[in-house]
Design a protein around this motif. Structure first.
Motif, PDB file in Angstrom:
ATOM      1  N   ILE A 160       0.823  -1.217   0.000  1.00 20.86           N
ATOM      2  CA  ILE A 160       0.000   0.000   0.000  1.00 20.86           C
ATOM      3  C   ILE A 160       0.850   1.257   0.000  1.00 20.86           C
ATOM      4  CG2 ILE A 160      -1.962  -1.125   1.109  1.00 20.86           C
ATOM      5  CD1 ILE A 160      -1.043   0.144   3.756  1.00 20.86           C
ATOM      6  N   HIS A 161       2.186   1.117  -0.056  1.00 17.70           N
ATOM      7  CA  HIS A 161       3.068   2.281  -0.066  1.00 17.70           C
ATOM      8  C   HIS A 161       2.832   3.128  -1.322  1.00 17.70           C
ATOM      9  CE1 HIS A 161       5.024  -1.425  -1.468  1.00 17.70           C
ATOM     10  NE2 HIS A 161       5.434  -0.691  -2.490  1.00 17.70           N
ATOM     11  N   SER A 162       2.969   4.418  -1.165  1.00 19.38           N
ATOM     12  CA  SER A 162       2.781   5.382  -2.252  1.00 19.38           C
ATOM     13  C   SER A 162       1.386   5.274  -2.865  1.00 19.38           C
ATOM     14  CB  SER A 162       3.845   5.196  -3.349  1.00 19.38           C
ATOM     15  OG  SER A 162       3.835   6.280  -4.261  1.00 19.38           O
ATOM     16  N   THR A 163       0.377   5.066  -1.997  1.00 21.46           N
ATOM     17  CA  THR A 163      -1.015   4.997  -2.448  1.00 21.46           C
ATOM     18  C   THR A 163      -1.883   5.818  -1.505  1.00 21.46           C
ATOM     19  OG1 THR A 163      -1.723   3.102  -1.087  1.00 21.46           O
ATOM     20  CG2 THR A 163      -0.600   2.611  -3.178  1.00 21.46           C
ATOM     21  N   PHE A 165      -3.824   4.653   0.540  1.00 23.73           N
ATOM     22  CA  PHE A 165      -3.868   3.968   1.828  1.00 23.73           C
ATOM     23  C   PHE A 165      -2.683   4.346   2.719  1.00 23.73           C
ATOM     24  CE2 PHE A 165      -6.245   0.976  -0.935  1.00 23.73           C
ATOM     25  CZ  PHE A 165      -7.451   0.968  -0.252  1.00 23.73           C
ATOM     26  N   ASP A 166      -1.544   4.686   2.090  1.00 22.67           N
ATOM     27  CA  ASP A 166      -0.335   5.031   2.845  1.00 22.67           C
ATOM     28  C   ASP A 166       0.557   5.884   1.939  1.00 22.67           C
ATOM     29  OD1 ASP A 166       1.933   5.280   4.343  1.00 22.67           O
ATOM     30  OD2 ASP A 166       2.233   3.141   4.678  1.00 22.67           O
ATOM     31  N   SER A 167       0.530   7.190   2.167  1.00 22.96           N
ATOM     32  CA  SER A 167       1.229   8.130   1.277  1.00 22.96           C
ATOM     33  C   SER A 167       2.575   8.579   1.818  1.00 22.96           C
ATOM     34  CB  SER A 167       0.345   9.359   1.033  1.00 22.96           C
ATOM     35  OG  SER A 167       0.057  10.004   2.268  1.00 22.96           O
ATOM     36  N   ARG A 168       3.100   7.885   2.833  1.00 23.24           N
ATOM     37  CA  ARG A 168       4.346   8.330   3.455  1.00 23.24           C
ATOM     38  C   ARG A 168       5.545   8.145   2.535  1.00 23.24           C
ATOM     39  NH1 ARG A 168       4.161   4.961   8.874  1.00 23.24           N
ATOM     40  NH2 ARG A 168       3.319   3.465   7.358  1.00 23.24           N
ATOM     41  N   GLU A 169       5.510   7.171   1.647  1.00 26.66           N
ATOM     42  CA  GLU A 169       6.609   6.936   0.712  1.00 26.66           C
ATOM     43  C   GLU A 169       6.218   7.397  -0.691  1.00 26.66           C
ATOM     44  OE1 GLU A 169       8.903   3.153   1.189  1.00 26.66           O
ATOM     45  OE2 GLU A 169       7.196   2.621   2.448  1.00 26.66           O
ATOM     46  N   GLY A 170       7.236   7.703  -1.498  1.00 22.39           N
ATOM     47  CA  GLY A 170       6.984   8.082  -2.874  1.00 22.39           C
ATOM     48  C   GLY A 170       6.577   9.535  -3.004  1.00 22.39           C
ATOM     49  N   LYS A 171       6.480   9.984  -4.249  1.00 20.68           N
ATOM     50  CA  LYS A 171       6.160  11.380  -4.535  1.00 20.68           C
ATOM     51  C   LYS A 171       4.676  11.600  -4.782  1.00 20.68           C
ATOM     52  CE  LYS A 171      10.701  12.221  -6.629  1.00 20.68           C
ATOM     53  NZ  LYS A 171      11.422  12.638  -7.863  1.00 20.68           N
ATOM     54  N   ILE A 207       0.517  -4.471  -9.704  1.00 18.11           N
ATOM     55  CA  ILE A 207       0.910  -3.073  -9.534  1.00 18.11           C
ATOM     56  C   ILE A 207       2.067  -2.965  -8.549  1.00 18.11           C
ATOM     57  CG2 ILE A 207       0.157  -0.785  -8.775  1.00 18.11           C
ATOM     58  CD1 ILE A 207      -2.763  -1.811  -9.327  1.00 18.11           C
ATOM     59  N   ASP A 208       3.125  -2.280  -8.953  1.00 12.54           N
ATOM     60  CA  ASP A 208       4.246  -1.933  -8.069  1.00 12.54           C
ATOM     61  C   ASP A 208       4.431  -0.423  -8.142  1.00 12.54           C
ATOM     62  OD1 ASP A 208       5.931  -3.617  -6.403  1.00 12.54           O
ATOM     63  OD2 ASP A 208       6.155  -4.890  -8.164  1.00 12.54           O
ATOM     64  N   THR A 209       4.169   0.271  -7.043  1.00 13.74           N
ATOM     65  CA  THR A 209       4.233   1.731  -7.075  1.00 13.74           C
ATOM     66  C   THR A 209       5.648   2.278  -6.946  1.00 13.74           C
ATOM     67  OG1 THR A 209       3.845   1.803  -4.684  1.00 13.74           O
ATOM     68  CG2 THR A 209       1.909   1.988  -6.121  1.00 13.74           C
TER      69      THR A 209
END
Length: 264
Positions: A160-163, A165-171, A207-209
């Motif tokens: 769920i990273h960079s989505t 659901f969880d926006s703490r990682e990624g841009k 899907i891989d974000t």
């Protein structure tokens, strides 16, 4: 080059399997990914083997980077343990990835699942193949005769990273919730195994974000040679090595639909 990559993953497998059943300790890197002594040992062993075969070729690896200060365009790419968390937590879906890249394009990919004793491999224009145990390799080709729309599709995400659901990682926080609410079913399958399941026609899309070059290099030739549509979450299907994300799908139309949903 393919024979070299196949030889080294088979050579290192017994050590990796033994380490898997005894894995306990890890450290956290600056990018919040995990690293174990097995990651370090396996990459060192693979590097030494590759250097013994082709001393002049550059090697880019997850744990030890690139020894040269020049930009990486041609050479080997290594991910010793793709799925370190699953390796640590007892899930046998981790893999060892090796790719040969030429002028920025991955043209050979070898994906070994040590605990499953399976290897998926491909070279450009020569198909994608799976070998289980010591059996004869079998051609891998996605079944895309019936074009599946998202509402009828089974979709996987690596997390769920960079989505939303969880926006703490990624841009960017991609709208995974919209995919979950639309798809027939959603499942979370770790790392590269989910993309292999698309190629094997077990699921419809993956899907891989967030991905690094060593995460994606071996997948590109395998997916393309298996007839799988692949692109970034932005829908770009070129220069994927440094693209930072990946969607694979059983058809281009399904991939395009996912791109729209994920980007809101």
């Amino acid at each position: 080059m393919l024979d070299i990559a196949l030889e080294v993953v088979k050579k290192i497998r017994p050590y990796t399997v033994k380490a898997f059943y005894n894995a306990k300790f890890f450290e956290t890197k600056s990018d919040k990914s995990l690293v174990t002594l097995t990651d370090l040992f396996v990459e060192k062993e693979i590097r030494q083997f590759l250097v013994s075969k082709n001393p002049s070729l550059a090697i880019l690896g997850e744990e030890f980077g690139l020894e040269s200060h020049e930009d990486f365009t041609t050479g080997w790419v290594i991910d010793p343990i793709d799925g370190t968390r699953t390796f640590l937590y007892g899930v046998p879906l981790f893999s060892t990835l090796i790719s040969y890249v030429e002028n920025g394009e991955p043209i050979i990919g070898v994906i070994s699942f040590p605990a499953l004793n399976q290897i998926i491999y491909a070279s450009k224009n020569d198909g994608c193949w799976i070998q289980r145990d010591n059996e004869k390799p079998v051609r891998v080709w996605v079944e895309s005769v019936h074009k599946t729309t998202l509402v009828n599709a089974v979709v996987s995400a690596s997390g769920i990273h960079s989505t939303t659901f969880d926006s703490r990682e990624g841009k960017k926080a991609y709208d995974l919730s919209k995919v979950v609410n639309t798809a027939r079913d959603t499942v979370f399958i770790n790392d590269c195994y989910q993309h292999i399941m698309v190629a094997m026609s077990r699921i419809d899309a993956a899907i891989d974000t967030l991905m690094k070059p060593w995460d994606i290099a071996a997948l590109i030739p395998c997916m393309r040679e298996a007839g799988v549509a692949c692109a970034t979450i932005g829908g770009v299907d070129t220069n994927l090595l440094y693209a930072g994300s990946l969607i694979t799908a059983s058809s281009q139309s399904l991939l395009d639909e996912l791109v729209v949903h994920l980007n809101g």
